[in-house]
Design a protein around this motif. Structure first.
Motif, PDB file in Angstrom:
ATOM      1  N   MET A   1       1.878  -0.203  -5.405  1.00 40.53           N
ATOM      2  CA  MET A   1       2.845   0.345  -6.332  1.00 40.53           C
ATOM      3  C   MET A   1       4.030  -0.602  -6.479  1.00 40.53           C
ATOM      4  SD  MET A   1       4.512   3.376  -4.017  1.00 40.53           S
ATOM      5  CE  MET A   1       2.915   3.953  -3.469  1.00 40.53           C
ATOM      6  N   THR A   2       4.697  -0.531  -7.622  1.00 37.96           N
ATOM      7  CA  THR A   2       5.796  -1.439  -7.900  1.00 37.96           C
ATOM      8  C   THR A   2       6.958  -0.666  -8.498  1.00 37.96           C
ATOM      9  OG1 THR A   2       4.716  -1.902  -9.990  1.00 37.96           O
ATOM     10  CG2 THR A   2       4.393  -3.502  -8.235  1.00 37.96           C
ATOM     11  N   SER A   3       8.166  -1.205  -8.347  1.00 35.25           N
ATOM     12  CA  SER A   3       9.349  -0.484  -8.800  1.00 35.25           C
ATOM     13  C   SER A   3      10.033  -1.207  -9.949  1.00 35.25           C
ATOM     14  CB  SER A   3      10.334  -0.313  -7.658  1.00 35.25           C
ATOM     15  OG  SER A   3       9.743   0.467  -6.654  1.00 35.25           O
ATOM     16  N   SER A   4      10.948  -0.487 -10.588  1.00 33.45           N
ATOM     17  CA  SER A   4      11.481  -0.945 -11.865  1.00 33.45           C
ATOM     18  C   SER A   4      12.760  -1.747 -11.751  1.00 33.45           C
ATOM     19  CB  SER A   4      11.774   0.261 -12.733  1.00 33.45           C
ATOM     20  OG  SER A   4      12.882   0.947 -12.179  1.00 33.45           O
ATOM     21  N   THR A   5      13.118  -2.358 -12.864  1.00 30.34           N
ATOM     22  CA  THR A   5      14.443  -2.914 -13.066  1.00 30.34           C
ATOM     23  C   THR A   5      14.974  -2.337 -14.361  1.00 30.34           C
ATOM     24  OG1 THR A   5      13.538  -4.783 -14.290  1.00 30.34           O
ATOM     25  CG2 THR A   5      13.889  -5.095 -11.928  1.00 30.34           C
ATOM     26  N   GLN A   6      16.272  -2.190 -14.455  1.00 34.51           N
ATOM     27  CA  GLN A   6      16.893  -1.707 -15.681  1.00 34.51           C
ATOM     28  C   GLN A   6      18.126  -2.568 -15.904  1.00 34.51           C
ATOM     29  OE1 GLN A   6      17.334   2.492 -15.899  1.00 34.51           O
ATOM     30  NE2 GLN A   6      18.191   2.465 -17.943  1.00 34.51           N
ATOM     31  N   SER A   7      17.946  -3.693 -16.632  1.00 36.46           N
ATOM     32  CA  SER A   7      19.021  -4.659 -16.769  1.00 36.46           C
ATOM     33  C   SER A   7      20.115  -4.151 -17.689  1.00 36.46           C
ATOM     34  CB  SER A   7      18.465  -5.979 -17.292  1.00 36.46           C
ATOM     35  OG  SER A   7      17.793  -5.758 -18.516  1.00 36.46           O
ATOM     36  N   ASN A   8      19.750  -3.367 -18.686  1.00 36.37           N
ATOM     37  CA  ASN A   8      20.755  -2.759 -19.535  1.00 36.37           C
ATOM     38  C   ASN A   8      20.175  -1.468 -20.070  1.00 36.37           C
ATOM     39  OD1 ASN A   8      19.202  -3.268 -21.957  1.00 36.37           O
ATOM     40  ND2 ASN A   8      19.750  -5.410 -21.651  1.00 36.37           N
ATOM     41  N   GLN A   9      20.957  -0.779 -20.913  1.00 38.91           N
ATOM     42  CA  GLN A   9      20.529   0.535 -21.379  1.00 38.91           C
ATOM     43  C   GLN A   9      19.299   0.462 -22.264  1.00 38.91           C
ATOM     44  OE1 GLN A   9      24.012   2.286 -23.140  1.00 38.91           O
ATOM     45  NE2 GLN A   9      24.377   3.504 -21.284  1.00 38.91           N
ATOM     46  N   GLU A  10      19.063  -0.676 -22.897  1.00 40.70           N
ATOM     47  CA  GLU A  10      17.948  -0.784 -23.829  1.00 40.70           C
ATOM     48  C   GLU A  10      16.642  -1.137 -23.126  1.00 40.70           C
ATOM     49  OE1 GLU A  10      21.030  -2.372 -24.722  1.00 40.70           O
ATOM     50  OE2 GLU A  10      21.412  -0.470 -25.726  1.00 40.70           O
ATOM     51  N   THR A  11      16.726  -1.699 -21.952  1.00 39.26           N
ATOM     52  CA  THR A  11      15.510  -2.176 -21.303  1.00 39.26           C
ATOM     53  C   THR A  11      15.175  -1.321 -20.087  1.00 39.26           C
ATOM     54  OG1 THR A  11      16.080  -4.408 -21.971  1.00 39.26           O
ATOM     55  CG2 THR A  11      14.396  -4.184 -20.277  1.00 39.26           C
ATOM     56  N   ILE A  12      14.088  -0.598 -20.210  1.00 40.33           N
ATOM     57  CA  ILE A  12      13.589   0.162 -19.070  1.00 40.33           C
ATOM     58  C   ILE A  12      12.195  -0.365 -18.803  1.00 40.33           C
ATOM     59  CG2 ILE A  12      13.054   2.438 -18.162  1.00 40.33           C
ATOM     60  CD1 ILE A  12      14.835   3.585 -20.419  1.00 40.33           C
ATOM     61  N   GLN A  13      12.005  -0.964 -17.682  1.00 42.41           N
ATOM     62  CA  GLN A  13      10.700  -1.548 -17.424  1.00 42.41           C
ATOM     63  C   GLN A  13      10.408  -1.601 -15.936  1.00 42.41           C
ATOM     64  OE1 GLN A  13      11.217  -5.403 -19.321  1.00 42.41           O
ATOM     65  NE2 GLN A  13      11.516  -6.370 -17.326  1.00 42.41           N
ATOM     66  N   ALA A  14       9.133  -1.744 -15.673  1.00 45.03           N
ATOM     67  CA  ALA A  14       8.677  -1.887 -14.295  1.00 45.03           C
ATOM     68  C   ALA A  14       7.454  -2.802 -14.310  1.00 45.03           C
ATOM     69  CB  ALA A  14       8.322  -0.536 -13.702  1.00 45.03           C
ATOM     70  N   PRO A  15       7.225  -3.500 -13.241  1.00 50.10           N
ATOM     71  CA  PRO A  15       6.058  -4.388 -13.231  1.00 50.10           C
ATOM     72  C   PRO A  15       4.752  -3.610 -13.089  1.00 50.10           C
ATOM     73  CG  PRO A  15       7.239  -4.539 -11.152  1.00 50.10           C
ATOM     74  CD  PRO A  15       8.050  -3.648 -12.032  1.00 50.10           C
TER      75      PRO A  15
ATOM     76  N   SER B   1      13.223   7.129 -10.714  1.00 49.46           N
ATOM     77  CA  SER B   1      14.409   6.332 -10.444  1.00 49.46           C
ATOM     78  C   SER B   1      14.384   5.838  -9.005  1.00 49.46           C
ATOM     79  CB  SER B   1      15.668   7.171 -10.695  1.00 49.46           C
ATOM     80  OG  SER B   1      16.818   6.385 -10.495  1.00 49.46           O
ATOM     81  N   PRO B   2      14.005   4.596  -8.794  1.00 49.98           N
ATOM     82  CA  PRO B   2      13.586   3.636  -9.811  1.00 49.98           C
ATOM     83  C   PRO B   2      12.169   3.969 -10.307  1.00 49.98           C
ATOM     84  CG  PRO B   2      13.280   2.681  -7.654  1.00 49.98           C
ATOM     85  CD  PRO B   2      13.927   4.031  -7.433  1.00 49.98           C
ATOM     86  N   ILE B   3      11.858   3.446 -11.472  1.00 49.98           N
ATOM     87  CA  ILE B   3      10.525   3.704 -12.017  1.00 49.98           C
ATOM     88  C   ILE B   3       9.480   3.031 -11.128  1.00 49.98           C
ATOM     89  CG2 ILE B   3       8.982   3.357 -13.979  1.00 49.98           C
ATOM     90  CD1 ILE B   3      11.534   3.227 -15.716  1.00 49.98           C
ATOM     91  N   ARG B   4       8.481   3.832 -10.777  1.00 51.94           N
ATOM     92  CA  ARG B   4       7.389   3.283  -9.985  1.00 51.94           C
ATOM     93  C   ARG B   4       6.092   3.572 -10.722  1.00 51.94           C
ATOM     94  NH1 ARG B   4       7.967   5.736  -4.842  1.00 51.94           N
ATOM     95  NH2 ARG B   4       6.465   7.337  -5.433  1.00 51.94           N
ATOM     96  N   LEU B   5       5.267   2.560 -10.812  1.00 50.65           N
ATOM     97  CA  LEU B   5       3.986   2.689 -11.510  1.00 50.65           C
ATOM     98  C   LEU B   5       2.838   2.509 -10.536  1.00 50.65           C
ATOM     99  CD1 LEU B   5       4.781   0.464 -14.646  1.00 50.65           C
ATOM    100  CD2 LEU B   5       4.784   2.963 -14.529  1.00 50.65           C
TER     101      LEU B   5
END
Lengths: 292, 66
Positions: free
Chosen positions: B1-15, B50-54
């Protein structure tokens, strides 16, 4: 008003439904079926719900949870009686036949040898389907006796006990498409045609969807089918038989519509959400057929 | 499993747990939401917000359907 939605996975359909409920201003509780522990003796919080919308992918989960909740008096959509019929091709056939609704011919057998007899009785090509299954999985067209023997033997040796029910359906020489009618509260709300070069025309198998202008024949069959199984929500799949006109092929109790909203211009999740909210204004549907 | 980064309000992503390519969301995903990795086409499930995990989504089972 309190509504819950059961789910296995939050797919595009479930997300669209959540948005649709949001637009109505009604909050819904999302319940992952994997998280549940049910006490048959204690309704607990379940009686607080005015309705529970079942969007579980698993038939086993749908029926198990639905039966417990209905025993508490909770209104489940669809009722488990409808889910049990729609999810089982044999029960669907029985309900349609008892209601006098045109459907492809079927033979059922429980043994390899009699399964071959069933195929021969239907004639080639014939279609062998699992009674329980979806998305076109394990559906086989049997073009000749050699093929039939091979598929039936594979089912017998490799399949589960459920695969030992040989449901053999007449093959309909339809155009390269079928018709799906979305029915809510026994009213057709939208329809699509699913077109594929493959004889299996499920969108899950790559068929493309386009809007279908409902005619009275398709609408009538869809309404009668919905009533025959007592469904609040159902997608009715129709085949165009060159000789016999429209035939009801299958009924889907937990319909997928991600490819149909834009295609038809109909807000299917919105209609579903409003139907669920209005559920207390109408009685629980019952099956019109005599097969239950 | 991997966790997310959220660099700004527009970008919500996780590997992606399979190929590690970034999987982006147009809005905050819900627990249990299914998405697909554009790079490797794996079906993924959101197992934490939070954080996003996939994680890889469960395989389709015999009694699944519509």
């Amino acid at each position: 008003m309190r509504i819950a939605m059961l789910y296995t996975r939050l797919r595009v359909e479930e997300r669209l439904l959540i948005d649709a409920f949001d637009e109505t201003g009604v909050d819904i509780d999302l319940i992952d079926t994997r998280s549940l522990v049910l006490d048959p003796a204690d309704p607990g919080r379940w009686n607080e719900y005015d309705a529970v919308l079942d969007r579980s992918l698993s038939l086993t989960a749908s029926l198990t949870i639905g039966r417990v909740l209905e025993s508490f008096g909770v209104r489940v959509i669809n009722p488990t009686s409808a889910t049990a019929i729609c999810s089982d091709k044999l029960r669907t056939t029985l309900a349609l036949e008892r209601a006098g609704i045109a459907t492809p011919g079927v033979r059922v057998a429980l043994d390899q040898e009699s399964a071959l007899d069933a195929v021969e009785a239907i004639g080639y090509p014939a279609v062998l389907k699992p009674t329980i299954g979806s998305w076109g999985r394990l559906v086989a067209r049997l073009n000749d006796r050699d093929g039939a023997e091979a598929v039936i033997e594979h089912r017998a040796v490799l399949g589960s006990a459920q695969q030992g029910v040989y449901y053999v359906q007449e093959h309909i020489e339809k155009p390269d498409r079928d018709i799906r009618v979305f029915v809510v509260n026994h009213e057709p709300v939208a329809a699509i045609v699913r077109t594929s070069e493959h004889w299996v025309t499920n969108t899950a198998r790559g068929a493309t969807a386009a809007n279908f202008e409902l005619n009275s024949e398709a609408a009538d069959l869809a309404i009668r089918s919905s009533r025959a199984v007592g469904a609040d929500l159902v997608a009715v799949d129709l085949l165009e038989c060159p000789e016999r006109g429209l035939l009801v092929n299958e009924l889907n109790h937990s319909m997928e519509f991600r490819n149909s909203v834009e295609t038809t211009g109909v807000d299917i999740p919105g209609i579903v959400a409003r139907r669920v909210i209005a559920i207390n204004d109408s009685p629980t549907p019952s099956c019109a057929g005599r097969s239950r | 499993m991997t966790s997310s980064t959220q660099s700004n309000q527009e970008t919500i992503q996780a590997p992606c747990p399979e190929c590690e390519a970034p999987v982006a969301f147009s809005r905050s995903p819900l627990y249990g939401e299914i998405t697909e990795c554009a790079a490797c086409e794996c079906e993924l499930e959101v197992t934490n917000r939070s954080p996003i995990r996939l994680e890889l989504a469960p395989e389709v089972e015999e009694d699944w359907g519509e």
